[in-house]
Structures are given as C-alpha cells and as structure tokens.
Design an enzyme around this catalytic site. Structure first.
Site, mmCIF file in Angstrom:
data_model
loop_
_atom_site.group_PDB
_atom_site.id
_atom_site.type_symbol
_atom_site.label_atom_id
_atom_site.label_comp_id
_atom_site.label_asym_id
_atom_site.label_seq_id
_atom_site.Cartn_x
_atom_site.Cartn_y
_atom_site.Cartn_z
ATOM 1 N N ASP A 121 -2.902 40.198 20.614
ATOM 2 C CA ASP A 121 -3.425 39.154 19.731
ATOM 3 C C ASP A 121 -3.600 37.820 20.447
ATOM 4 O O ASP A 121 -3.826 36.798 19.791
ATOM 5 C CB ASP A 121 -2.480 38.958 18.531
ATOM 6 C CG ASP A 121 -2.441 40.184 17.630
ATOM 7 O OD1 ASP A 121 -3.510 40.740 17.351
ATOM 8 O OD2 ASP A 121 -1.334 40.582 17.230
ATOM 9 N N ASP B 78 -1.181 39.498 11.742
ATOM 10 C CA ASP B 78 -1.460 40.849 12.218
ATOM 11 C C ASP B 78 -0.522 41.779 11.454
ATOM 12 O O ASP B 78 0.536 41.340 10.990
ATOM 13 C CB ASP B 78 -1.197 40.933 13.721
ATOM 14 C CG ASP B 78 -1.334 42.337 14.261
ATOM 15 O OD1 ASP B 78 -2.350 42.979 13.979
ATOM 16 O OD2 ASP B 78 -0.396 42.789 14.937
#
Length: 646
Positions: free
Chosen positions: A531, A338
């Site tokens: 996430d 990410d």
C-alpha cells in the site's frame, strides 16, 4: 530530573531564599537608611546585585553571545534591557534624591524568568523521556562469527549473510533469521507491548529487541543502515524538524514581534518623558512594557505542546514523524482502510462448521485430506483440527475441485461443489461469504466448512469510535463484492469498494481527495508493504504493524508499531488534546499579555504585574502543555490484554 536540572533548581532556590530575606528586611526597616549617607541606596543595590548576578549571569551571557551571532532580538535581550534598565533607573532615582524603585523588581524579573525556564526544561525532559525509550534500542555492538569465534564489532561493520551471536540480556543488533536456538524477546521498546514474544529456528528477528532467555545465532539479512532499528532512530531524531503551522506562525511572529515591542517601548519612554518631563516614570513604564512583552509563553509552550504530544504517542508505540502530521491528524475525518492485514488478520481460519453437531468428525476427515497441502485454506483446516492426523492415505488432487484421500475402501472427498457433483454426491449448498469446503465420506455427504479471513478483535470497536467522532470510514479491497459487503456490514463501515487492483486503490484515493472539502483531511491506513503508493498520496498515511516493514516506515506519516487498530483512535485523542492545549495557550497568552501591555503603558500597573504577565503566563502555559503527557485510559487495557494473552 537530570543533574543539570537539579543544579539549576538549587541555584534558583538559593537565590529565591536570599531575595526573600533581602526583600522582607528592605520593606520592614528600609535598607537604604542603614547607612546615614546620601549614597545609602548603594547598600540595597549591592545586595540585590549579588542575587541578580547569581541568578541571571547566564541570561546576560546568552544575550551577548546571540548578539555576536547576529541574533539580536530575543527574550534574553529583552530580559537584559529590562532588568539592567531597572537597576540604572533605580540608581538614577537614588542619586537625584527620589524614591528608590527598581532594585527588587529587576531581581524578581530574572528570578522568576529562571523559574519559568526550569519548568520548561523539566517539562521537555518528561516528554523526551517518552521518546528516549525508543532511543535505548540503539545497539552498541554485535558479536559476529568469524574464523570459528565470535568477534565484537560495531553493528555497521557486519555484512549481510554473516552470522551473529546474541546472548541473554543483549540487544539484537541487526535484522535476520534465527539459525540456531530458541528464545524469548522483549519488544516493549519497539511496540509498547509488554508481553514477550517467542522465536525459534527459522523465525525472523528484528533489531532493537532484547534477548531474554537463551543464546541464539542469527543470520543477518539487512545491513545496519537498512535495519529496523536504524530506520526508527532516524525517524525519531528527525521528528522535530517537521514543524506544524502553529509553530511556524509563532517563529515568524516572534521574529517581527520582538523588535517591534522594543521600538514601542522606546517611543513610550520618549513621548511620556517629553510630554510630562518625568523621564524616570516614562522609562519605568517602558521597562515594564518590555518585561511583559517577552513572547516566552508562546515561543516555549507551543513547541513544547507538540513535543509532548509526539512523546505521549511514542510511549504507546505510535511514531509520528513531525508536529505538522500531529496537527493535520487532528483534522482527519475521512479514514480509508485496506482490508487484508489491516481490518482483518490476513490469515484464513475456519469460522463455522455445518452441521455443528458433527464438527469434530468433519474437521477430522478434512484434515486427513488436506494434511500435506501448503495452501493457506488447507493449513487453516489442519490448524482448526489441532490434533495428530492419521497418515497412510493416498492423496489425489482433483484440478479445480479439491482433494481425494484413499486408504483401501476408505475414501474421503474434500473440495468445492464441483467435486461433489463429479462424484454424484448430494449436498446442502452454503451461501455464506467466504470459501466453502464440502466433505464426503465413502459416498455420503458429511458436512461443510466455512473458511474466511478473520476480522481483528478490535476492528468493530475502533470503526465505531471513528464513526462516533463524525468521521467517514471507507474500505478498499481486492476481494469480491460479496466478501467486501459482508466485512463492511459486520464492522459498520460507512462505505466500501471491492475488486480493486493496487493501481485502482490509488485512483480511488485520488478521486476522494479531489471530492473532499478543503478543510477535510483524508487518512489512509494500510500494512505499508503493497500500500506504499496510497500511503504516500493520502493527506496522512498510517502504516499498521511497522515493525520489520521498511515500506511502512518510509512511506507513511504515522507508524503504528503494533498491529493494533486501537492505535488510530488513541493517536486521534492525543492529537485532539494537543491541539486543544495549543489553542488554549495561544489565546490565554495573547489575551493576558495584551491586557497587561495596555495597563503598563498607561501606568496603571507596576513591574511586578509585568513579571506575572511574562513569567507567570509562561509557567501556566508550560504546566498546561504538560497535560498532553497525561493518561489516555489505555494503561489498564494494555495490562488486561497482556493478561488475556498470557
């Protein structure tokens, strides 16, 4: 060294000393000839038996106890059969007038077996100490404010919303927000970071830290069983339950291997005795076969290697949920990141000012216009100026364009291209990646500020290390194409995907999982909050900055307690070293044991060589496993990093 380890060491050394004296005297003068009698062999038998009982009573007791519990075939039974059989064989040879052989070897087998067990205990203790520091974060009590006073209670009894008092030197028992006071916290047990952290009113505080300087009052935001310390303790305590393929193989191997070698030993004694009519020699070879066949080296050293790896990682604030993840992480060759909060700091900052010669003036004017805004971009401008900002200006927000600040005839414009165009101001357009803020003063263009999410200091180095290991590095981000391309280029990523929604990230990871080879392992690295779905779907999920993040601890397989990417390459090195040592121990143990098994069966070697094949190999394998707990070249870096922060 624990008290029990010291006690066992004294017992081993005392027994070893007594054995050495008896053995040397026996070989020089012959103890069986001290008494002129056909039963003179009973004298050395009695001496060796005393040593045998002192050093081996617990092994025999474990064998009996395990048989009573249905666990018949284990190393204790093998040691018991081999040594008692050696004594019985020596007594038989003495009673029939043959050369006595077996008293000293029976003692030696158990003596050196106990040496191996002690080394195992010591090595396990060293690894456990690395994890024990995490267990020390468990709070014993909480001082909760009730009825106008502080009451000492168990942390589990404190309710969300209540206020607790934490004095200097005490552990913070529960997660919460500081409502009174300011102090410095020691977070080393949680993160491995030696530099203390300051906290004041309004600041969040997590359980497991140690209050260093001042008394504070904290409003509890999570019950104990939902707190950071509780989740970490649960993770550490259950880490050993997740076994690797290698450990599962060894467990199954020992389950079938042990009864098989007992059967082979019996056949060896029967067949040799039946063919040669020399039953004592056949029994001796069978007993030697049993000693060397004990799977101690594998059964002990393989789990110990993984345990040491998990312990070594925890010493640096890296929590690995089980040896299966450590084994799998060694194969990880696709790293998906990410962007915001993982590769970057997740906060806006002024990265450049144009023209640089007017930097102070541009920041001053922009800070005046943005001083009252709570927008992250505005706050980054005020922070970059870093000085007192004049008041008295009337601030007017221009929708979709920026801010106008007026104080009489003094007018400041701070915003985007649209704001400049609306006010007829000529300006120099900036094409760099990021948010561009243009500044004009009294109708004249002054300059511009470029604001972007800062890349972490260690990001480029870590990505370079992973690329150097032959790994593929990919970034998934919701940012636009130009921003993603700029970040990917700066840090050297293999590839990237931009403009992704959270659900798109899951789809991208699913596609990569479907396209990868069977031998590949995909690792996703995120902040563990938004996430969580991707962390759970990937082969290995790594959560950054797990302190205070419930989702990080629950959804990931590896938690980096510090918000530092260096933990990834460090964990990779620990995993690689652990698996290398596991393979070394398996190969070394099997090769040496197989060779000595064949030699023992053929009568080429005696029981002393069998002792080395069992205990010697086990000790060498254990010492090799202890190398996992060695240095990884980060201690010096941590000290330098702490000094630079200080």
């Amino acid at each position: 060294m624990t008290r029990r380890q010291r006690k066992n060491l004294i017992r081993i050394l005392a027994s070893l000393g007594a054995f050495a004296v008896i053995f040397i005297v026996d070989k020089i003068v012959g103890l069986d000839g001290v008494f002129d009698s056909r039963y003179g062999f009973l004298f050395p038998f009695a001496l060796y038996l005393c040593v045998y009982i002192v050093i081996g009573y617990d092994v025999l007791w474990k064998a009996v106890r395990n048989i009573a519990h249905g666990q018949v075939f284990d190393e204790n039974l093998l040691m018991g059969i081999a040594t008692l059989g050696a004594f019985a064989l020596a007594l038989y040879r003495g009673a029939t007038g043959l050369e006595i052989e077996g008293f000293d070897e029976a003692c030696a087998v158990l003596l050196f077996y106990q040496v191996g067990e002690w080394f195992q205990s010591y090595a396990t203790g060293r690894s456990r100490n690395s994890i024990a520091s995490l267990m020390d974060i468990r709070p014993d009590y909480a001082n909760v404010v009730r009825d106008g006073g502080a009451v000492c209670v168990d942390p589990s009894e404190v309710q969300v919303g209540e206020t607790i008092v934490v004095s200097p030197g005490e552990k913070v028992p529960l997660d919460g927000v500081v409502v009174s006071g300011a102090t410095t916290l020691d977070t080393k047990a949680l993160t491995g970071e030696s530099l203390p952290r300051d906290v004041s009113e309004g600041g969040e505080i997590i359980s497991g830290c140690v209050n260093l300087t001042s008394q504070i009052e904290v409003r509890v935001t999570k019950a104990f069983y939902d707190s950071t310390v509780s989740k970490i303790l649960d993770l550490v305590e259950n880490a050993s339950s997740q076994k690797s393929k290698a450990e599962n193989f060894i467990t199954k191997f020992a389950r079938f291997y042990t009864p098989a070698v007992v059967g082979v030993a019996v056949l060896l004694a029967v067949i040799f005795g039946a063919v040669t009519s020399d039953w004592s020699t056949g029994a001796y070879r069978a007993l030697s076969f049993l000693v060397v066949s004990c799977p101690c080296a594998l059964v002990i050293s393989i789990p110990l290697s993984f345990f040491a790896g998990i312990g070594a990682a925890s010493r640096y604030g890296i929590l690995i949920k089980g040896s299966n993840y450590l084994e799998k992480f060694n194969k990880a060759n696709i790293f998906v990141f990410d962007k915001t909060g993982t590769l970057t700091k997740g906060n806006f900052a002024v990265t450049s000012v144009s023209p640089e010669s007017d930097r102070e003036k541009i920041l001053y004017l922009a800070a005046i216009a943005e001083r009252d805004s709570v927008h992250p971009i505005a706050q980054s401008i005020v922070s970059a100026y870093g000085k007192d900002v004049p008041s008295g200006y009337v601030l007017t927000n221009v929708a979709g364009a920026g801010v106008m600040a007026e104080n009489g005839n003094d007018v400041i414009l701070c915003g985007n291209e649209k704001l400049m165009a609306q006010n007829g101001i000529e300006f120099a357009a900036v094409a760099d990646t990021g948010t561009v803020v243009y500044v004009a003063h009294n109708g004249k263009y002054v300059g511009s500020l470029l604001i972007a999410d800062e890349i972490k200091d260690e990001t480029k180095q870590v990505i370079g290390e992973l690329n150097g290991m032959g790994c593929k590095t990919v970034m998934l981000t919701g940012d636009n194409e130009s921003t993603a391309k700029s970040v990917a280029g700066q840090i050297g990523l293999t590839s990237y995907k931009a403009s992704l929604l959270p659900q798109n990230k899951v789809s991208e990871v699913e596609s990569m999982l479907a396209a990868k080879e069977k031998s590949d392992a995909l690792c996703f690295v995120g902040d563990g909050i938004n996430d969580a779905p991707v962390l759970m779907r990937s082969d290995i999920g790594i959560a950054m900055g797990g302190v205070g993040s419930d989702a990080a601890i629950e959804a990931s397989d590896i938690v980096l307690m510090k918000d530092d990417l260096n933990g990834i390459s460090l964990a990779k090195r620990i995993a690689k070293k652990t698996m290398t040592i596991v393979r070394e121990n398996i190969a070394f143990s099997l090769i040496v044991k197989l060779a000595i098994l064949v030699l023992s069966a053929l009568g080429i070697t005696n029981m002393w060589v069998a002792v080395f094949g069992d205990v010697g190999v086990a000790v060498i394998a254990i010492l090799n496993a202890m190398r996992v707990n060695g240095k990884y070249g980060v201690e010096k870096n941590l000290k330098e990093k702490s000094k630079s922060k200080a």
